[in-house]
Every structure is written in C-alpha cells, then in structure tokens.
Design an enzyme around this catalytic site. Structure first.
Site, PDB file in Angstrom:
ATOM      1  N   GLU A 238       0.873   3.797   0.724  1.00 53.30           N
ATOM      2  CA  GLU A 238       1.935   2.796   0.621  1.00 53.30           C
ATOM      3  C   GLU A 238       3.171   3.285   1.377  1.00 53.30           C
ATOM      4  O   GLU A 238       3.583   4.426   1.236  1.00 53.30           O
ATOM      5  CB  GLU A 238       2.303   2.549  -0.847  1.00 53.30           C
ATOM      6  CG  GLU A 238       1.157   1.990  -1.689  1.00 53.30           C
ATOM      7  CD  GLU A 238       0.779   0.562  -1.309  1.00 53.30           C
ATOM      8  OE1 GLU A 238       1.550  -0.087  -0.582  1.00 53.30           O
ATOM      9  OE2 GLU A 238      -0.301   0.111  -1.740  1.00 53.30           O
TER      10      GLU A 238
ATOM     11  N   CYS B 135       1.845   0.917 -10.345  1.00 51.84           N
ATOM     12  CA  CYS B 135       1.746   1.724  -9.126  1.00 51.84           C
ATOM     13  C   CYS B 135       3.031   1.616  -8.313  1.00 51.84           C
ATOM     14  O   CYS B 135       3.538   2.614  -7.808  1.00 51.84           O
ATOM     15  CB  CYS B 135       0.518   1.319  -8.308  1.00 51.84           C
ATOM     16  SG  CYS B 135      -1.011   1.791  -9.146  1.00 51.84           S
TER      17      CYS B 135
ATOM     18  N   HIS C 226      -2.959   3.764  -2.718  1.00 55.67           N
ATOM     19  CA  HIS C 226      -3.844   2.878  -3.488  1.00 55.67           C
ATOM     20  C   HIS C 226      -5.306   3.094  -3.072  1.00 55.67           C
ATOM     21  O   HIS C 226      -5.605   3.343  -1.899  1.00 55.67           O
ATOM     22  CB  HIS C 226      -3.447   1.414  -3.271  1.00 55.67           C
ATOM     23  CG  HIS C 226      -2.633   0.845  -4.393  1.00 55.67           C
ATOM     24  ND1 HIS C 226      -1.439   0.195  -4.198  1.00 55.67           N
ATOM     25  CD2 HIS C 226      -2.867   0.813  -5.739  1.00 55.67           C
ATOM     26  CE1 HIS C 226      -0.972  -0.199  -5.378  1.00 55.67           C
ATOM     27  NE2 HIS C 226      -1.815   0.162  -6.327  1.00 55.67           N
TER      28      HIS C 226
HETATM   29  N1  PCA Z   1      -3.334   0.626 -10.576  1.00 57.95           N
HETATM   30  C1  PCA Z   1      -2.292  -0.255 -11.073  1.00 57.95           C
HETATM   31  C2  PCA Z   1      -1.597   0.554 -12.141  1.00 57.95           C
HETATM   32  C3  PCA Z   1      -2.528   1.653 -12.497  1.00 57.95           C
HETATM   33  C4  PCA Z   1      -3.510   1.695 -11.405  1.00 57.95           C
HETATM   34  O1  PCA Z   1      -4.385   2.557 -11.236  1.00 57.95           O
HETATM   35  C5  PCA Z   1      -1.393  -0.801  -9.979  1.00 57.95           C
HETATM   36  O2  PCA Z   1      -1.881  -1.014  -8.846  1.00 57.95           O
HETATM   37  O3  PCA Z   1      -0.218  -1.058 -10.219  1.00 57.95           O
END
Ligand code: PCA
Length: 206
Positions: A80, A143, A167
C-alpha cells in the site's frame, strides 16, 4: 542483529485463517541478509491493533516494520502506498467496534505515506515469481487504520524506522469456498514477502 518486525492479522469476517499471519508465522525467526525477522499476530480490533504493534516496536526496536492483512479477492500481493485518516468500517471489527466516518487521529494529517520502498518491493516480488502490484488504497477498515497509524506514530516519535502495509490475497482453501475469487499459494506469498523484505533491507543499506 538489526530486526524486521513483520505482523499479520487474526482471522476476521467469518474466516478461520488469515493468510497474512500464515505468511508472518512462516518467516518468524528467519535471517535475511543478516537481519532477523520477528513476527507477531495482531488482533482485528480498532484500539488494540495499534497498541499491540507499538508495544512490539518498543520491545524489539526494529528498523523496518511491515504490517500485513488479508484483502480477499485481490489477485496479487499489494504493498500500500498510503493510509488515510479515516475509520469507516463496513462491518464491526472482532471487538465489536463499528465506527462510521470517524477520524483515526482527530486533527491528524489527512493521510500518511508508506515509508517503505514500495515500487522496489513490487519489482523484487515479481522477480521472485510472486504476482504483485502497488495499491493506492488500503480501504477504510483495520488495515487502513494500521497503514495510517503506524507510519504516523513513527513520524510523531521521530523514530528511525521505515514502515508500511501490504495486503495479501486469499489462500486457495479460502477461495475454494466462493466462486470466482482469486487466491495465491502460501509458498508463493512467502517467497514474495521475503523478496520484499530483501528489497527494503537493500534500500536501507544504500
Ligand atoms: N484485513 C482487513 C483487516 C484485517 C485484515 O487482515 C482489512 O483489509 O482492513
């Protein structure tokens, strides 16, 4: 030995596993280019998540912090670029918090950039054979909360740490429960994250 703090989240949203923690657990204790990887599992809880990561930073004094989370449906590993100062959860977190349109930090800057070399990391992941792309949004759930909150904490405390969020797609066994969802084998994702860590280490050494 210098350290990399690598975190993954607990399962959420009805899933029994979270690929981000599966990857972090596999890399815990690895030595990469003379750096030690310390991994930890983080609760999917609005207030505890940052508290937990900040405690780990204070305890281990890493120079690189990489936080990871699941983005079910994405087809690639996606570092990100930015976290925004917004909590707008589409569903409650595991602790029952369900903020809508609230600031993460009242009066804080609208956004915080990752301080990881995200483009070099994407390139290194691809060269290692792991599909990867740069993402410009971490969403508005936990996240993003961490993608904003950790670089923000580091900037406020003026710590010499580079940090950012990545991610992670579903694992095949998760995608198999749905139709038409992308997934990636754990082995490939571990390879990709390891290559990304290497790129961050090389960047710091430059
Ligand atoms: N993904 C979520 C929160 C926890 C996770 O593993 C997100 O993309 O916000």
């Amino acid at each position: 030995m210098p350290k990399v703090l690598l975190t993954g989240f607990q399962p959420f949203g009805g899933e029994e596993i979270n690929p981000s923690w599966q990857i972090a657990a596999k890399l815990h204790g690895s030595i990469i280019k003379g750096w030690e990887v310390v991994s930890a599992e983080i609760p999917v809880a609005r207030f505890e998540a940052l508290d937990c990561i900040i405690k780990l930073i204070q305890e281990h004094q890493p120079e690189i912090v990489i936080n990871m989370g699941q983005a079910g449906g994405r087809s690639e590993i996606t570092p990100e670029r930015i976290g925004i100062n917004l909590d707008d959860y589409g569903a409650p977190d595991n602790a029952g918090n369900h903020p809508r349109d609230e600031a993460i930090e009242e009066g804080g800057p609208p956004a915080c950039f990752s301080t990881l070399p995200v483009k070099a990391m994407v390139q290194a992941m691809r060269e290692a054979g792991a599909p990867a792309s740069l993402s410009n949004t971490a969403g508005t759930y936990l996240c993003n909360h961490v993608a904003y909150g950790i670089p923000r904490y580091i900037a406020k405390e003026e710590l010499k740490i580079i940090a950012g969020f990545i991610h992670i797609p579903f694992l095949p066994q998760q995608a198999a429960k749905f139709r038409g969802r992308s997934s990636m084998a754990l082995e490939t994702m571990v390879l990709g994250i390891r290559a990304g860590i290497e790129a961050a280490i090389v960047y710091l050494a430059e």
